[in-house]
Motif scaffolding. Structure first.
Motif, PDB file in Angstrom:
ATOM      1  N   ASN A 160       0.856  -1.175   0.000  1.00 25.05           N
ATOM      2  CA  ASN A 160       0.000   0.000   0.000  1.00 25.05           C
ATOM      3  C   ASN A 160       0.902   1.237   0.000  1.00 25.05           C
ATOM      4  OD1 ASN A 160      -2.106   1.767   0.192  1.00 25.05           O
ATOM      5  ND2 ASN A 160      -2.544   1.341   2.347  1.00 25.05           N
ATOM      6  N   LEU A 161       1.238   1.749  -1.197  1.00 23.03           N
ATOM      7  CA  LEU A 161       2.192   2.840  -1.349  1.00 23.03           C
ATOM      8  C   LEU A 161       1.519   4.066  -1.948  1.00 23.03           C
ATOM      9  CD1 LEU A 161       5.031   0.737  -3.024  1.00 23.03           C
ATOM     10  CD2 LEU A 161       4.873   1.352  -0.617  1.00 23.03           C
ATOM     11  N   THR A 162       2.089   5.229  -1.666  1.00 22.71           N
ATOM     12  CA  THR A 162       1.618   6.431  -2.349  1.00 22.71           C
ATOM     13  C   THR A 162       2.050   6.345  -3.807  1.00 22.71           C
ATOM     14  OG1 THR A 162       3.654   7.670  -1.911  1.00 22.71           O
ATOM     15  CG2 THR A 162       1.919   7.779  -0.224  1.00 22.71           C
ATOM     16  N   SER A 163       1.468   7.165  -4.658  1.00 21.28           N
ATOM     17  CA  SER A 163       1.793   7.078  -6.092  1.00 21.28           C
ATOM     18  C   SER A 163       3.265   7.405  -6.348  1.00 21.28           C
ATOM     19  CB  SER A 163       0.883   7.987  -6.903  1.00 21.28           C
ATOM     20  OG  SER A 163       1.053   9.333  -6.522  1.00 21.28           O
ATOM     21  N   LEU A 164       3.828   8.378  -5.629  1.00 19.44           N
ATOM     22  CA  LEU A 164       5.239   8.727  -5.802  1.00 19.44           C
ATOM     23  C   LEU A 164       6.135   7.569  -5.371  1.00 19.44           C
ATOM     24  CD1 LEU A 164       7.521  10.731  -6.421  1.00 19.44           C
ATOM     25  CD2 LEU A 164       7.326  11.512  -4.051  1.00 19.44           C
ATOM     26  N   THR A 165       5.873   7.000  -4.206  1.00 24.95           N
ATOM     27  CA  THR A 165       6.664   5.880  -3.705  1.00 24.95           C
ATOM     28  C   THR A 165       6.524   4.679  -4.620  1.00 24.95           C
ATOM     29  OG1 THR A 165       6.316   6.681  -1.459  1.00 24.95           O
ATOM     30  CG2 THR A 165       7.128   4.441  -1.691  1.00 24.95           C
ATOM     31  N   ASN A 166       5.314   4.428  -5.106  1.00 34.69           N
ATOM     32  CA  ASN A 166       5.087   3.317  -6.023  1.00 34.69           C
ATOM     33  C   ASN A 166       5.905   3.498  -7.303  1.00 34.69           C
ATOM     34  OD1 ASN A 166       3.525   0.819  -6.494  1.00 34.69           O
ATOM     35  ND2 ASN A 166       2.804   1.992  -8.266  1.00 34.69           N
ATOM     36  N   ASP A 167       5.964   4.725  -7.818  1.00 33.17           N
ATOM     37  CA  ASP A 167       6.747   4.994  -9.020  1.00 33.17           C
ATOM     38  C   ASP A 167       8.232   4.747  -8.775  1.00 33.17           C
ATOM     39  OD1 ASP A 167       7.200   5.947 -11.711  1.00 33.17           O
ATOM     40  OD2 ASP A 167       7.956   7.793 -10.797  1.00 33.17           O
ATOM     41  N   ILE A 168       8.737   5.172  -7.634  1.00 32.96           N
ATOM     42  CA  ILE A 168      10.148   4.970  -7.307  1.00 32.96           C
ATOM     43  C   ILE A 168      10.463   3.481  -7.165  1.00 32.96           C
ATOM     44  CG2 ILE A 168      11.899   5.344  -5.514  1.00 32.96           C
ATOM     45  CD1 ILE A 168      10.527   8.096  -5.040  1.00 32.96           C
ATOM     46  N   ILE A 169       9.608   2.749  -6.471  1.00 27.77           N
ATOM     47  CA  ILE A 169       9.827   1.310  -6.284  1.00 27.77           C
ATOM     48  C   ILE A 169       9.730   0.581  -7.623  1.00 27.77           C
ATOM     49  CG2 ILE A 169       8.987  -0.770  -5.107  1.00 27.77           C
ATOM     50  CD1 ILE A 169      10.380   1.265  -3.273  1.00 27.77           C
ATOM     51  N   THR A 170       8.844   1.020  -8.507  1.00 31.93           N
ATOM     52  CA  THR A 170       8.754   0.432  -9.848  1.00 31.93           C
ATOM     53  C   THR A 170      10.067   0.641 -10.602  1.00 31.93           C
ATOM     54  OG1 THR A 170       6.380   0.821  -9.908  1.00 31.93           O
ATOM     55  CG2 THR A 170       7.460   0.419 -12.006  1.00 31.93           C
ATOM     56  N   GLN A 171      10.640   1.827 -10.481  1.00 34.49           N
ATOM     57  CA  GLN A 171      11.925   2.086 -11.134  1.00 34.49           C
ATOM     58  C   GLN A 171      13.025   1.205 -10.552  1.00 34.49           C
ATOM     59  OE1 GLN A 171      12.821   6.321 -11.418  1.00 34.49           O
ATOM     60  NE2 GLN A 171      10.633   6.754 -11.623  1.00 34.49           N
ATOM     61  N   PHE A 172      13.006   0.988  -9.228  1.00 32.92           N
ATOM     62  CA  PHE A 172      13.955   0.056  -8.619  1.00 32.92           C
ATOM     63  C   PHE A 172      13.788  -1.345  -9.214  1.00 32.92           C
ATOM     64  CE2 PHE A 172      14.224   2.463  -4.299  1.00 32.92           C
ATOM     65  CZ  PHE A 172      15.109   3.376  -4.845  1.00 32.92           C
ATOM     66  N   ALA A 173      12.537  -1.758  -9.391  1.00 34.88           N
ATOM     67  CA  ALA A 173      12.258  -3.095  -9.938  1.00 34.88           C
ATOM     68  C   ALA A 173      12.834  -3.234 -11.334  1.00 34.88           C
ATOM     69  CB  ALA A 173      10.759  -3.352  -9.947  1.00 34.88           C
ATOM     70  N   TYR A 174      12.597  -2.228 -12.176  1.00 36.48           N
ATOM     71  CA  TYR A 174      13.127  -2.299 -13.544  1.00 36.48           C
ATOM     72  C   TYR A 174      14.653  -2.244 -13.557  1.00 36.48           C
ATOM     73  CZ  TYR A 174       8.459  -1.980 -15.506  1.00 36.48           C
ATOM     74  OH  TYR A 174       7.157  -2.235 -15.848  1.00 36.48           O
ATOM     75  N   GLN A 175      15.241  -1.532 -12.619  1.00 36.30           N
ATOM     76  CA  GLN A 175      16.695  -1.501 -12.517  1.00 36.30           C
ATOM     77  C   GLN A 175      17.233  -2.892 -12.168  1.00 36.30           C
ATOM     78  OE1 GLN A 175      18.278   0.843  -9.298  1.00 36.30           O
ATOM     79  NE2 GLN A 175      20.206   1.167 -10.359  1.00 36.30           N
ATOM     80  N   GLU A 176      16.567  -3.576 -11.259  1.00 39.52           N
ATOM     81  CA  GLU A 176      16.991  -4.929 -10.891  1.00 39.52           C
ATOM     82  C   GLU A 176      16.823  -5.897 -12.055  1.00 39.52           C
ATOM     83  OE1 GLU A 176      18.703  -5.509  -8.293  1.00 39.52           O
ATOM     84  OE2 GLU A 176      18.357  -3.519  -7.478  1.00 39.52           O
ATOM     85  N   ILE A 177      15.768  -5.721 -12.838  1.00 45.03           N
ATOM     86  CA  ILE A 177      15.599  -6.548 -14.038  1.00 45.03           C
ATOM     87  C   ILE A 177      16.762  -6.318 -14.988  1.00 45.03           C
ATOM     88  CG2 ILE A 177      14.186  -6.888 -16.108  1.00 45.03           C
ATOM     89  CD1 ILE A 177      11.726  -6.383 -14.317  1.00 45.03           C
TER      90      ILE A 177
END
Length: 108
Positions: free
Chosen positions: A84-101
């Motif tokens: 349950n993340l705010t939209s800004l935090t969700n966007d940052i975590i999504t970018q972390f995910a793509y970086q790990e990919i």
């Protein structure tokens, strides 16, 4: 003068180093990995763990649904769900995910 906790910490570090150098040798020769691929296996597993963690936190799905070619048919995670993340935090975590990919793609 060192405090007693610092002294204990130094003693633990010394004991660990003695253990490391004593029990990681066979016939006075260090135990080495069979190949360079053994040296990269552990960090690659960490990259998979981080990718799964960030993907499930931001999207609620794992590597097997985002990049199935990298998942290699492994078992699906159990108990993971979207955070349950705010939209800004969700966007940052999504970018972390793509970086790990990206890290996984480079190492595979």
């Amino acid at each position: 003068m060192l405090s007693s906790s610092s002294t204990i910490g130094l003693m633990i570090i010394k004991a660990y180093l003695i253990f490391l150098f004593t029990f990681t040798t066979v016939n006075s020769r260090p135990i080495l990995p069979a190949s360079d691929s053994d040296l990269t296996e552990f960090p690659l597993n960490l990259e998979y763990l981080e990718a799964e963690y960030f993907l499930f936190a931001s999207m609620g799905r794992g590597l097997d649904s985002v990049r199935p070619d990298l998942a290699d048919g492994g078992p699906p995670p159990i108990g993971a769900k979207k955070a349950n993340l705010t939209s800004l935090t969700n966007d940052i975590i999504t970018q972390f995910a793509y970086q790990e990919i990206g890290h996984i793609r480079v190492r595979c």
